[in-house]
Design a protein around this motif. Sequence first.
Motif, PDB file in Angstrom:
ATOM      1  N   LEU A 165       0.834  -1.201   0.000  1.00  0.00           N
ATOM      2  CA  LEU A 165       0.000   0.000   0.000  1.00  0.00           C
ATOM      3  C   LEU A 165       0.878   1.265   0.000  1.00  0.00           C
ATOM      4  O   LEU A 165       0.655   2.204  -0.769  1.00  0.00           O
ATOM      5  CB  LEU A 165      -0.910  -0.024   1.240  1.00  0.00           C
ATOM      6  CG  LEU A 165      -1.951   1.088   1.319  1.00  0.00           C
ATOM      7  CD1 LEU A 165      -2.990   0.927   0.226  1.00  0.00           C
ATOM      8  CD2 LEU A 165      -2.639   1.069   2.688  1.00  0.00           C
TER       9      LEU A 165
ATOM     10  N   TRP B  84      -7.137   4.242  -2.407  1.00  0.00           N
ATOM     11  CA  TRP B  84      -7.833   4.799  -1.236  1.00  0.00           C
ATOM     12  C   TRP B  84      -8.656   3.741  -0.507  1.00  0.00           C
ATOM     13  O   TRP B  84      -8.755   3.754   0.711  1.00  0.00           O
ATOM     14  CB  TRP B  84      -8.758   5.953  -1.652  1.00  0.00           C
ATOM     15  CG  TRP B  84      -8.027   7.143  -2.197  1.00  0.00           C
ATOM     16  CD1 TRP B  84      -8.037   7.582  -3.484  1.00  0.00           C
ATOM     17  CD2 TRP B  84      -7.162   8.039  -1.483  1.00  0.00           C
ATOM     18  NE1 TRP B  84      -7.234   8.695  -3.623  1.00  0.00           N
ATOM     19  CE2 TRP B  84      -6.683   8.997  -2.403  1.00  0.00           C
ATOM     20  CE3 TRP B  84      -6.731   8.117  -0.156  1.00  0.00           C
ATOM     21  CZ2 TRP B  84      -5.818  10.020  -2.051  1.00  0.00           C
ATOM     22  CZ3 TRP B  84      -5.859   9.149   0.195  1.00  0.00           C
ATOM     23  CH2 TRP B  84      -5.412  10.076  -0.739  1.00  0.00           C
TER      24      TRP B  84
ATOM     25  N   ILE C  22       2.586   6.965   5.384  1.00  0.00           N
ATOM     26  CA  ILE C  22       2.228   7.489   4.048  1.00  0.00           C
ATOM     27  C   ILE C  22       2.735   8.925   3.897  1.00  0.00           C
ATOM     28  O   ILE C  22       3.277   9.304   2.856  1.00  0.00           O
ATOM     29  CB  ILE C  22       0.701   7.403   3.824  1.00  0.00           C
ATOM     30  CG1 ILE C  22       0.289   5.936   3.659  1.00  0.00           C
ATOM     31  CG2 ILE C  22       0.269   8.222   2.603  1.00  0.00           C
ATOM     32  CD1 ILE C  22      -1.190   5.707   3.441  1.00  0.00           C
TER      33      ILE C  22
ATOM     34  N   LYS D 187      -7.602  -0.462   5.932  1.00  0.00           N
ATOM     35  CA  LYS D 187      -6.504  -0.550   6.908  1.00  0.00           C
ATOM     36  C   LYS D 187      -6.713   0.425   8.061  1.00  0.00           C
ATOM     37  O   LYS D 187      -6.351   0.156   9.208  1.00  0.00           O
ATOM     38  CB  LYS D 187      -5.164  -0.222   6.232  1.00  0.00           C
ATOM     39  CG  LYS D 187      -4.643  -1.296   5.362  1.00  0.00           C
ATOM     40  CD  LYS D 187      -3.386  -1.901   5.981  1.00  0.00           C
ATOM     41  CE  LYS D 187      -2.954  -3.183   5.331  1.00  0.00           C
ATOM     42  NZ  LYS D 187      -3.702  -4.371   5.696  1.00  0.00           N
TER      43      LYS D 187
ATOM     44  N   LEU E 265      -0.872   6.094   8.400  1.00  0.00           N
ATOM     45  CA  LEU E 265      -1.010   7.428   7.809  1.00  0.00           C
ATOM     46  C   LEU E 265       0.288   8.218   7.917  1.00  0.00           C
ATOM     47  O   LEU E 265       0.668   8.930   6.990  1.00  0.00           O
ATOM     48  CB  LEU E 265      -2.127   8.201   8.521  1.00  0.00           C
ATOM     49  CG  LEU E 265      -3.525   7.958   7.989  1.00  0.00           C
ATOM     50  CD1 LEU E 265      -4.545   8.725   8.806  1.00  0.00           C
ATOM     51  CD2 LEU E 265      -3.620   8.377   6.530  1.00  0.00           C
TER      52      LEU E 265
ATOM     53  N   LEU F 203      -6.670   1.725   1.748  1.00  0.00           N
ATOM     54  CA  LEU F 203      -6.280   2.541   2.908  1.00  0.00           C
ATOM     55  C   LEU F 203      -7.431   2.599   3.917  1.00  0.00           C
ATOM     56  O   LEU F 203      -7.217   2.414   5.119  1.00  0.00           O
ATOM     57  CB  LEU F 203      -5.886   3.956   2.451  1.00  0.00           C
ATOM     58  CG  LEU F 203      -5.597   4.933   3.587  1.00  0.00           C
ATOM     59  CD1 LEU F 203      -4.372   4.500   4.398  1.00  0.00           C
ATOM     60  CD2 LEU F 203      -5.373   6.356   3.070  1.00  0.00           C
TER      61      LEU F 203
ATOM     62  N   LYS G 193      -9.840  10.953   5.016  1.00  0.00           N
ATOM     63  CA  LYS G 193      -9.831   9.504   5.286  1.00  0.00           C
ATOM     64  C   LYS G 193      -9.576   9.256   6.772  1.00  0.00           C
ATOM     65  O   LYS G 193     -10.174   8.391   7.385  1.00  0.00           O
ATOM     66  CB  LYS G 193      -8.734   8.787   4.472  1.00  0.00           C
ATOM     67  CG  LYS G 193      -8.933   8.868   2.994  1.00  0.00           C
ATOM     68  CD  LYS G 193     -10.129   8.062   2.527  1.00  0.00           C
ATOM     69  CE  LYS G 193     -10.335   8.207   1.053  1.00  0.00           C
ATOM     70  NZ  LYS G 193     -11.698   8.391   0.625  1.00  0.00           N
TER      71      LYS G 193
END
Length: 340
Positions: A12, A31, A50, A37, A47, A34, A80
């Motif tokens: 990811l 997305w 990322i 997860k 996050l 994500l 998100k």
Amino acid sequence: MAPEERADAARLLWGFERRFLAARALRSFPWQSLEEKLRDSSGSELLLDILQKTVKHPLCVKHPPSVKYSRSFLSELIRKHEAVHTEPSDELYQALAEVLTAEEPTHCHRSYLLPSGDSVTLCESTAIVSHGTTGLVTWNAALYLAEWAVENPAVFTHRTALELGSGAGLTGLAICKTCRPRAYVFSDCHSRVLEQLRGNVLLNGFSLEPSIDAWAQHPGPHTPEAERPRVAVAQLDWDTVTAPQLAAFQPDVILAADVLYGPETVLSLVGVLRKLSTCRKDQRAPDAYVAFTIRNPETCQLFTTELGWAGIPWEEVPRHNQKLFPYEEHSEMAILKLTL
Ligand SMILES: C[S@@+](CC[C@H](N)C(=O)[O-])C[C@H]1O[C@@H](n2cnc3c(N)ncnc32)[C@H](O)[C@@H]1O
């Protein structure tokens, strides 16, 4: 985290990293994975990972994408996060605050990761067509040809390559960084494109031959073992360049990506290929590889018909599905190998 989950998370992260570095459309990001997860307890940590692989990636910090792009990306990431967590994330808000105060330049950067761990970073225009040229951004066929080259380095190793219509320079820079050519000559006809191209060559750590004429007259000495290729950027218009001028580059291999976009360019391109077919190095004419997106089958047909008239045999290179680089959208592409 179980090994399987760890592998999932790594995939990811890789998906976010390569798309963000190349400034791909936000809708192409994973997305949904994500979101799934984020519902796990490991979500917040993910996050932050990322964030490190995108906005805070060392390549992006040094050569940022457009401010608008980073802003939209961070806003989406925050959305998100907030969909599953009640606590706001300080790190995400801090990163957003930083881009909100940044000025929007007319140019942005895109970076492409290579299998060697190295990367190619390009300064590009934020508009697809600007200053009357399509050459200030990277086109899909350039990515496709670069992917093929990375898989077939022997075509370039210790050889001199001449690229026609180089645009922003992605294909050539990927080749220079992975295929060990002896020399690489980027070329284009448009002055803005050439200016940006020179900048991109330097940005990627190569030095430019000071004078293309002097270099063409004295192409050596250069040991085959040399790690760094000699790199030049030449102003070369297919309609006006002469066969002796082309021969002076002593090319072993010719490349062109996304240069078939209308009958006029097809005729000009075949014209320059004809001139190149008279160039001989060690009694051999160079091989040529032309990559294109099949937008209009009639244009492709015109190209092969004109090659036939010019007496230039061609064959299609087997299609590859390497997907080393993230593409903006799916389009059919092809590479023709021409025997000049
Ligand atoms: C669509 S762009 C492709 C750029 C790059 N190869 C890529 O795929 O990202 C076409 C390029 O061909 C160049 N070009 C078009 N006609 C040309 C000509 N007659 N002589 C030299 N370059 C030309 C343009 O300046 C432009 O950079």
